[in-house]
Write an enzyme that holds these catalytic residues in place. Structure first.
Site, short mmCIF file in Angstrom:
data_model
loop_
_atom_site.label_atom_id
_atom_site.label_comp_id
_atom_site.label_asym_id
_atom_site.label_seq_id
_atom_site.Cartn_x
_atom_site.Cartn_y
_atom_site.Cartn_z
N CYS A 150 31.37 43.15 35.72
CA CYS A 150 32.44 42.03 35.47
C CYS A 150 33.54 41.81 36.39
CB CYS A 150 32.94 41.87 34.01
SG CYS A 150 34.11 40.79 33.61
N CYS A 164 36.92 41.21 34.70
CA CYS A 164 37.08 42.32 33.82
C CYS A 164 38.25 43.35 34.81
CB CYS A 164 36.26 42.99 33.30
SG CYS A 164 35.42 42.25 32.15
#
Length: 107
Positions: free
Chosen positions: A32, A35
């Site tokens: 991600c 993230c």
């Protein structure tokens, strides 16, 4: 204090649910992009709130049960817990100032 890595439900119970301090928990995944951007922000919050709050990360790919229990639909999802109960939720990238403000609300 470093960010605590939660590897399983036992870790979660020990470090988060049994703590007398509020916790900021970052549900993330290695694939991600946002993230990866929020990671350093979460680490900065861990330093800013050392001794006042627990800051932890949970890899949703490795902990699907916990992600499911907390209804994590997308990553990053940051959940603030106090006394084991969710009190705030942030989805997506946010700067450390906003993450800290979420913790300030329960301190």
């Amino acid at each position: 204090m470093a960010v605590i890595t939660i590897n399983n439900e036992a870790d979660f119970n020990e470090h988060i649910l049994k703590s007398d301090k509020p916790a900021l928990v970052d549900f993330w995944a290695p694939w991600c992009g946002p993230c990866k951007m929020v990671g350093p922000e979460v680490e900065a919050v861990a330093e800013m709130y050392e001794g006042k709050a627990i800051v932890a990360k949970i890899n949703v790919d490795e902990n699907q049960q916990l992600a499911s229990e907390y209804n994590v639909m997308g990553v990053p999802t940051i959940v603030v817990l106090k006394n084991g109960k969710e009190v705030n939720r942030i989805v997506g990238y946010r700067p450390r100032k906003e993450l800290g403000a979420a913790l300030d609300g329960v301190l």
